[in-house]
Motif scaffolding. Sequence first.
Motif, PDB file in Angstrom:
ATOM      1  N   ALA A   1     -69.520 -27.710 -48.949  1.00 18.78           N
ATOM      2  CA  ALA A   1     -70.555 -28.660 -48.540  1.00 18.78           C
ATOM      3  C   ALA A   1     -70.803 -29.701 -49.628  1.00 18.78           C
ATOM      4  O   ALA A   1     -70.965 -30.896 -49.336  1.00 18.78           O
ATOM      5  CB  ALA A   1     -71.844 -27.906 -48.215  1.00 18.78           C
ATOM      6  N   LEU A   2     -70.810 -29.265 -50.878  1.00 17.91           N
ATOM      7  CA  LEU A   2     -71.040 -30.199 -51.977  1.00 17.91           C
ATOM      8  C   LEU A   2     -69.859 -31.128 -52.171  1.00 17.91           C
ATOM      9  O   LEU A   2     -70.027 -32.307 -52.497  1.00 17.91           O
ATOM     10  CB  LEU A   2     -71.339 -29.426 -53.261  1.00 17.91           C
ATOM     11  N   ARG A   3     -68.647 -30.603 -51.978  1.00 20.08           N
ATOM     12  CA  ARG A   3     -67.462 -31.483 -52.057  1.00 20.08           C
ATOM     13  C   ARG A   3     -67.513 -32.540 -50.965  1.00 20.08           C
ATOM     14  O   ARG A   3     -67.174 -33.705 -51.191  1.00 20.08           O
ATOM     15  CB  ARG A   3     -66.185 -30.653 -51.949  1.00 20.08           C
ATOM     16  N   ALA A   4     -67.914 -32.106 -49.752  1.00 14.58           N
ATOM     17  CA  ALA A   4     -68.017 -33.064 -48.648  1.00 14.58           C
ATOM     18  C   ALA A   4     -69.059 -34.127 -48.952  1.00 14.58           C
ATOM     19  O   ALA A   4     -68.855 -35.310 -48.679  1.00 14.58           O
ATOM     20  CB  ALA A   4     -68.365 -32.331 -47.350  1.00 14.58           C
ATOM     21  N   ARG A   5     -70.199 -33.719 -49.548  1.00 13.10           N
ATOM     22  CA  ARG A   5     -71.227 -34.683 -49.924  1.00 13.10           C
ATOM     23  C   ARG A   5     -70.705 -35.646 -50.982  1.00 13.10           C
ATOM     24  O   ARG A   5     -70.950 -36.848 -50.931  1.00 13.10           O
ATOM     25  CB  ARG A   5     -72.458 -33.937 -50.441  1.00 13.10           C
ATOM     26  N   ARG A   6     -69.963 -35.110 -51.964  1.00 10.41           N
ATOM     27  CA  ARG A   6     -69.400 -35.955 -53.011  1.00 10.41           C
ATOM     28  C   ARG A   6     -68.402 -36.948 -52.422  1.00 10.41           C
ATOM     29  O   ARG A   6     -68.434 -38.144 -52.740  1.00 10.41           O
ATOM     30  CB  ARG A   6     -68.695 -35.077 -54.048  1.00 10.41           C
ATOM     31  N   ASP A   7     -67.519 -36.456 -51.534  1.00  8.15           N
ATOM     32  CA  ASP A   7     -66.513 -37.337 -50.947  1.00  8.15           C
ATOM     33  C   ASP A   7     -67.165 -38.393 -50.064  1.00  8.15           C
ATOM     34  O   ASP A   7     -66.726 -39.547 -50.032  1.00  8.15           O
ATOM     35  CB  ASP A   7     -65.507 -36.518 -50.141  1.00  8.15           C
ATOM     36  N   ALA A   8     -68.224 -37.985 -49.331  1.00  8.80           N
ATOM     37  CA  ALA A   8     -68.913 -38.952 -48.470  1.00  8.80           C
ATOM     38  C   ALA A   8     -69.548 -40.062 -49.285  1.00  8.80           C
ATOM     39  O   ALA A   8     -69.632 -41.210 -48.838  1.00  8.80           O
ATOM     40  CB  ALA A   8     -69.959 -38.237 -47.625  1.00  8.80           C
ATOM     41  N   SER A   9     -70.004 -39.739 -50.493  1.00  3.00           N
ATOM     42  CA  SER A   9     -70.637 -40.749 -51.336  1.00  3.00           C
ATOM     43  C   SER A   9     -69.640 -41.782 -51.829  1.00  3.00           C
ATOM     44  O   SER A   9     -70.016 -42.842 -52.303  1.00  3.00           O
ATOM     45  CB  SER A   9     -71.328 -40.080 -52.528  1.00  3.00           C
ATOM     46  N   ARG A  10     -68.338 -41.478 -51.717  1.00  5.34           N
ATOM     47  CA  ARG A  10     -67.298 -42.412 -52.150  1.00  5.34           C
ATOM     48  C   ARG A  10     -66.750 -43.245 -50.997  1.00  5.34           C
ATOM     49  O   ARG A  10     -65.862 -44.068 -51.191  1.00  5.34           O
ATOM     50  CB  ARG A  10     -66.145 -41.636 -52.796  1.00  5.34           C
ATOM     51  N   VAL A  11     -67.245 -43.001 -49.791  1.00  7.57           N
ATOM     52  CA  VAL A  11     -66.735 -43.676 -48.603  1.00  7.57           C
ATOM     53  C   VAL A  11     -67.772 -44.659 -48.090  1.00  7.57           C
ATOM     54  O   VAL A  11     -68.966 -44.345 -48.011  1.00  7.57           O
ATOM     55  CB  VAL A  11     -66.382 -42.651 -47.506  1.00  7.57           C
ATOM     56  N   LEU A  12     -67.316 -45.851 -47.751  1.00  2.00           N
ATOM     57  CA  LEU A  12     -68.172 -46.868 -47.151  1.00  2.00           C
ATOM     58  C   LEU A  12     -67.681 -47.094 -45.730  1.00  2.00           C
ATOM     59  O   LEU A  12     -66.572 -47.562 -45.514  1.00  2.00           O
ATOM     60  CB  LEU A  12     -68.110 -48.167 -47.957  1.00  2.00           C
ATOM     61  N   ARG A  13     -68.509 -46.757 -44.757  1.00  2.00           N
ATOM     62  CA  ARG A  13     -68.128 -46.846 -43.349  1.00  2.00           C
ATOM     63  C   ARG A  13     -68.616 -48.181 -42.787  1.00  2.00           C
ATOM     64  O   ARG A  13     -69.819 -48.398 -42.688  1.00  2.00           O
ATOM     65  CB  ARG A  13     -68.720 -45.668 -42.575  1.00  2.00           C
ATOM     66  N   VAL A  14     -67.674 -49.038 -42.437  1.00  3.49           N
ATOM     67  CA  VAL A  14     -67.996 -50.399 -41.990  1.00  3.49           C
ATOM     68  C   VAL A  14     -67.445 -50.606 -40.586  1.00  3.49           C
ATOM     69  O   VAL A  14     -66.248 -50.453 -40.349  1.00  3.49           O
ATOM     70  CB  VAL A  14     -67.405 -51.457 -42.934  1.00  3.49           C
ATOM     71  N   GLY A  15     -68.326 -50.954 -39.667  1.00  6.67           N
ATOM     72  CA  GLY A  15     -67.896 -51.343 -38.333  1.00  6.67           C
ATOM     73  C   GLY A  15     -67.977 -52.846 -38.192  1.00  6.67           C
ATOM     74  O   GLY A  15     -68.897 -53.486 -38.718  1.00  6.67           O
ATOM     75  N   THR A  16     -67.020 -53.422 -37.497  1.00  4.09           N
ATOM     76  CA  THR A  16     -67.001 -54.883 -37.355  1.00  4.09           C
ATOM     77  C   THR A  16     -66.625 -55.258 -35.937  1.00  4.09           C
ATOM     78  O   THR A  16     -65.939 -54.504 -35.229  1.00  4.09           O
ATOM     79  CB  THR A  16     -66.025 -55.527 -38.353  1.00  4.09           C
ATOM     80  N   CYS A  17     -67.071 -56.454 -35.534  1.00  2.42           N
ATOM     81  CA  CYS A  17     -66.734 -56.959 -34.210  1.00  2.42           C
ATOM     82  C   CYS A  17     -65.563 -57.918 -34.252  1.00  2.42           C
ATOM     83  O   CYS A  17     -65.070 -58.349 -33.205  1.00  2.42           O
ATOM     84  CB  CYS A  17     -67.951 -57.642 -33.589  1.00  2.42           C
ATOM     85  N   ALA A  18     -65.107 -58.281 -35.451  1.00  5.87           N
ATOM     86  CA  ALA A  18     -64.009 -59.245 -35.606  1.00  5.87           C
ATOM     87  C   ALA A  18     -63.308 -58.980 -36.939  1.00  5.87           C
ATOM     88  O   ALA A  18     -63.922 -58.442 -37.869  1.00  5.87           O
ATOM     89  CB  ALA A  18     -64.544 -60.675 -35.553  1.00  5.87           C
ATOM     90  N   PRO A  19     -62.040 -59.361 -37.066  1.00  2.00           N
ATOM     91  CA  PRO A  19     -61.297 -59.024 -38.285  1.00  2.00           C
ATOM     92  C   PRO A  19     -61.613 -59.894 -39.496  1.00  2.00           C
ATOM     93  O   PRO A  19     -61.645 -59.399 -40.621  1.00  2.00           O
ATOM     94  CB  PRO A  19     -59.831 -59.192 -37.869  1.00  2.00           C
ATOM     95  N   ALA A  20     -61.850 -61.186 -39.308  1.00  2.50           N
ATOM     96  CA  ALA A  20     -61.959 -62.103 -40.443  1.00  2.50           C
ATOM     97  C   ALA A  20     -63.067 -61.743 -41.427  1.00  2.50           C
ATOM     98  O   ALA A  20     -62.869 -61.848 -42.644  1.00  2.50           O
ATOM     99  CB  ALA A  20     -62.118 -63.546 -39.947  1.00  2.50           C
ATOM    100  N   PRO A  21     -64.266 -61.323 -40.966  1.00  2.11           N
ATOM    101  CA  PRO A  21     -65.299 -60.976 -41.955  1.00  2.11           C
ATOM    102  C   PRO A  21     -64.886 -59.842 -42.888  1.00  2.11           C
ATOM    103  O   PRO A  21     -65.293 -59.818 -44.047  1.00  2.11           O
ATOM    104  CB  PRO A  21     -66.487 -60.571 -41.074  1.00  2.11           C
TER     105      PRO A  21
END
Length: 285
Positions: free
Chosen positions: A81-101
């Motif tokens: 669980a702590l490894r998952a929390r650590r790994d999640a803190s290194r991930v930025l989840r970005v959703g976009t409606c178009a590629p250019a931004p």
Amino acid sequence: MELEQLKQLDAIARNGTLSKAADQLHLSQSALSRSIQRLEAELGLALFDRTKNRMELNDAGELAVERARAVLAEADRMQEALRARRDASRVLRVGTCAPAPLWRLVPAIAEREPNLVVMPEMLPLKELEQRLMSGSLDFAILPYVPDLSTMLSVPLMREDLFAALPEGHPLAGRDELALVDLDGETFLIFAGIGFWREICERHMPRAHYVVQHDYVVFGQLAQTSPLPGFVTNTPESGRMIGGRHIIPLTDDDVHVQFSLVAVNRPNFRFREFMVWLEKRLALEN
């Protein structure tokens, strides 16, 4: 008692003998024996029946092994669980409606937070909004400025859509066009254009689309195909122009200001990044 002693007890039970357990644990038999004796002393009873050449788990030892394995399993779950929390803190989840931004955002993230791993997803607008609110996305790139009472927002970039018409097209000489002027045509488009496809379908319900999923192949076809298409005022899109006539479109919704948006939650971990990003992008403009 220590977790290491519980691991040793489990190893003896699994291997059947002290010598085999010592080999597995890379310990001397005497060191392993002393460690188990300390455990027995702390528990206040013997866990093994000992003879001159053999030691076997007794009833107390069997109970101790059962409980030790439960403790070790729980310790493993805690570490996972702590490894998952650590790994999640290194991930930025970005959703976009178009590629250019994304093409503008990702280099800025790498500059400011080089240890973050960006996980982008192209999503329809409604799903973007829902997933942002649910917390399964850290950021959403939206083609509008949201209600700032509950959101944090940074202006990301402006993008405008243009018609790209081949030589000889009957509308190629026009100074400007509305999308409705092109309704009924067949267009060459790239699959990953995001919400731009929705805009085209809304204004041109009778149009048809030849969709190319491979970006490299699409670029090659865009140079030679007789089919009309679209470009935007981004450098990446400009490479697809070839010998086409690039004509401005007059529809209001083809001129878009993209915003990087996050929910204004307590302890939002990217708040400082958004402040930095707004200043960083302002220097570029």
